[in-house]
Design an enzyme around this catalytic site. Structure first.
Site, PDB file in Angstrom:
ATOM      1  CB  ILE A  42      39.727  43.619  30.140  1.00  0.00           C
ATOM      2  CG1 ILE A  42      40.575  42.560  29.623  1.00  0.00           C
ATOM      3  CG2 ILE A  42      39.464  44.146  28.946  1.00  0.00           C
ATOM      4  CD1 ILE A  42      40.281  41.320  28.555  1.00  0.00           C
ATOM      5  CD  GLU A  43      43.688  40.038  33.678  1.00  0.00           C
ATOM      6  OE1 GLU A  43      44.094  39.908  34.829  1.00  0.00           O
ATOM      7  OE2 GLU A  43      44.398  40.421  32.494  1.00  0.00           O
ATOM      8  CG  MET A  44      42.224  42.952  38.843  1.00  0.00           C
ATOM      9  SD  MET A  44      43.172  42.875  39.941  1.00  0.00           S
ATOM     10  CE  MET A  44      42.345  43.331  41.568  1.00  0.00           C
TER      11      MET A  44
END
Lengths: 334, 334
Positions: A125-127
């Site tokens: 869910i980040e990068m």
């Protein structure tokens, strides 16, 4: 220059501030680990990687998207927004002066900037990169990176290890000295207003400095239980207890609700506050902290004095050149 | 210095390049409209606004997110990703040298950089602000912007008009001179390889310069029908016809599939290609253009010569300082 600060500080304190603890100015340089000495080549490479959205699956999210080097080192959001508009449960900590944290992430699960840098890149869910092998493969298609890694590390050097070392080396340069507080403890007594000095005394007197001490106001301990005192109203409003903190990593009951003690440096620039970004203003954050950690109700004057002092912890941001990111002429990953 | 380029160019051409049209170096300065002369104060303000994600509803998307000033002036994606992970149907054009476009957006619906800058901020799938009134209200809560607008425009100056003027003034500084091509047409004959010169001749001979001429290779006409020639294979593969171009704005059948002629400057850095970003490589883009616009099949050698020449249109990117964005101490919008 800062070697004489302790002495100056002691003199200053004797005059105006209760000497409950040492008041230290922020060092101009951050210590580097033995296996990753800071070099200009690593810093230049790390600055490029830090600002390169191609380290994310969609090509839209760089480290700087959530830890913004043009702002207070984060994104002023309760939770950051990663690839494809996804959000998580924690608020992005500031990258400014992160070099002075003993541990990284809210739950302290990384012991170094190097270890921290490896995390978000492959967090879905980040990068959102599938693996560091994919990151390395992608970087290997960018000629300019091949050269920059060779310059920084020698040879055929693109790897998870070297990429995270370079990012960490860059982050060690993200230091904000010369806040009004730093000037004050370095002997410039006019740098703080009377109200700010009152706030400084109050912070020591109340015991905030029990956890928030040292040059970055984030030590000496690494972790602290939060909240220390239960409070139904705040729990209903801010849901602090939903996150188990360190225990999410260790799975030990004694680690429940333990969090890294965050720096107070530039705290005025990093709203909203707390691990879940639930509190919108610094005033409210100070009030909540006094109640939940120290079981104290602050008077209106105490509150505004402390907030004034915390504002005096905003430092000077170093001038930075924008990196020119190396291209992939005639083609793209995306 | 560049005033003598035409002369030098003419001399150069007589020696080595077929003089089908004038070959102009890129000017070092972009002309500004009478009502928005470029000033350092406007440029400084515009640079901050351009890089400020707080101009989007989520606080995550700045102009630079899709028109990245650290890369080739766009995001190397088929379609950009706006707030909450949304994507549209067109590929972000480069901001570098956009000052030399007669019209802006793929459908040319904006006649100036100022008019263009107003669009994405309130586009629901781009930056998602509800209205410019909301943008102005937000900017008015940021003390540093009040000062920067006053410095640039005098008085109580925050408005849609001044914000877009400042952004446009900054964009007029985003010029990439000194490409190998520019050096060549300025008299430095060794700046282009033999292959690149062959490509330059071929571009003129085939008729590419019928649309892509002038210093930014985007004139003299503003619009061109694309595709000119129908081709079942490319249509099936790239779906170019789905987008009506100018007719989406004018609703006139004669404007169907007309698009702004994009600059070829830094074209090697802006993959993927075409209004819908459907073509991944420059090689393929050149092949497709030759077929669809000129009804020509390129030989392998012609193709690689032209691509070599297009790579020689990559300029030098000016050194830029990162803006330090003005804070909202102790609070946040988000």
């Amino acid at each position: 220059m800062f070697k004489i600060n302790s002495l100056l500080t002691a003199v200053t304190l004797a005059c105006s501030v209760s000497a409950v603890n040492a008041w230290d100015a922020l060092p101009r340089e951050a210590p580097a680990p033995a296996d990753n000495p800071t070099t200009p080549e690593k810093v230049a490479l790390g600055k490029m990687l830090y600002h390169d959205p191609r380290l994310s699956s969609t090509g839209t999210v760089s480290c700087s998207s959530c830890h913004n080097t043009m702002l207070g080192g984060e994104d002023n959001r309760p939770n950051s927004m990663g690839v494809n508009g996804q959000t998580g449960g924690r608020s992005a900590p500031t990258v400014w002066n992160a070099a002075f944290n003993a541990v990284q992430f809210w739950d302290g699960r990384a012991e170094s900037l190097e270890a921290q840098a490896a995390g978000p890149v492959t967090n879905p869910i980040e990068m959102g990169m599938k693996s560091w092998d994919d990151v390395v493969a992608r970087l290997n298609t960018i000629e300019g990176y091949k050269k920059a890694f060779a310059d920084a590390f020698g040879g055929n050097a693109i790897s998870k290890d070297t990429a995270t070392k370079a990012i960490a080396a860059y982050e060690r340069t993200l230091i904000t000295p010369n806040s009004p507080y730093d000037k004050f403890v370095s002997g410039e007594k006019s740098a703080l207003t009377e109200q700010e000095v009152r706030g400084m005394n109050k912070v020591a007197e109340l015991g905030c400095t029990g956890c928030h001490s040292g040059p970055a106001f984030n030590g000496p301990g690494m972790f602290q239980k939060f909240p220390m005192h239960s409070n139904g109203m705040y729990q209903a409003k801010y849901h602090f207890n939903k996150d188990l903190g360190l225990a999410e990593v260790t799975k030990k009951s004694e680690d429940e609700h333990k969090f890294k003690v965050p720096t107070l440096r530039n705290i005025a620039l990093t709203a909203p506050y707390f691990h879940n970004g639930a509190v919108k203003t610094l005033d409210e954050a100070v009030k909540v902290m006094a109640k939940l950690q120290l079981d104290k109700e602050l008077s209106t004057e105490e509150l505004s004095d402390i907030v004034a002092f915390l504002n005096a912890l905003t430092g000077e941001f170093p001038e930075q050149k924008m990196p020119v990111l190396p291209p992939t002429p005639g083609t793209t990953f995306n």
